[in-house]
Scaffold this motif. Structure first.
Motif, short mmCIF file in Angstrom:
data_model
loop_
_atom_site.label_atom_id
_atom_site.label_comp_id
_atom_site.label_asym_id
_atom_site.label_seq_id
_atom_site.Cartn_x
_atom_site.Cartn_y
_atom_site.Cartn_z
N GLN A 19 0.84 -1.20 0.00
CA GLN A 19 0.00 0.00 0.00
C GLN A 19 0.88 1.25 0.00
N GLN A 67 -11.69 -6.33 5.79
CA GLN A 67 -11.44 -5.21 4.87
C GLN A 67 -9.95 -4.95 4.73
N GLU A 68 -9.23 -5.00 5.84
CA GLU A 68 -7.79 -4.74 5.77
C GLU A 68 -7.07 -5.78 4.93
N HIS A 116 -7.83 -5.26 1.28
CA HIS A 116 -7.08 -4.12 0.74
C HIS A 116 -5.60 -4.46 0.58
#
Length: 134
Positions: A12, A105-106, A109
């Motif tokens: 990220q 969700q983490e 992602h």
């Protein structure tokens, strides 16, 4: 799970940094020797300038420090994978269901970021163009 979270979080940041450099963002004190470099070409310039060795040392130190938490987790301390204590105040007052949703969700992602970073690097090298790489 620990490795997947670590690599996903790094990707990220890597995606953001890769695109930011190609859009012209430079940190103060950026060496003139690397001023014309893009994300795809900066490796050779960083090796010549000596910056890549410094980055390697700092990343090695961070890896050694993170091993303490991983070692404790493997010995049954109860530490969750990827939990370094940052942002835990965000989870206060949330139900177990909400926390599990945030964890899902983490990791989603993180997985997307790993694919996105590899795609960005591939596109920028194949087509020799800056952002948006097509």
């Amino acid at each position: 799970r620990e490795a997947e979270l670590k690599h996903g979080r790094m990707c990220q940041l890597a995606w953001l940094g890769y695109v930011a450099v190609d859009l012209g963002l430079r940190i103060p004190g950026y060496p003139e020797a690397m001023s014309g470099a893009t994300s795809a070409t900066v490796h050779d310039a960083a090796v010549e300038f000596g910056a890549l060795g410094n980055i390697f040392v700092f990343l090695g130190l961070a890896e050694m420090a993170s091993w303490i938490g991983v070692s404790q987790m493997l010995q049954g301390s109860g530490r969750a994978p990827g939990d370094f204590g940052f942002g835990s105040a965000y989870l206060v007052g949330k139900s177990e269901e909400q926390i599990e949703r945030l964890k899902l969700q983490e990791i989603t992602h993180c997985r997307l970021a790993m694919l996105a970073f590899s795609g960005v690097v591939t596109q920028s090298v194949l087509f020799d163009k800056g952002f948006p790489y097509f």
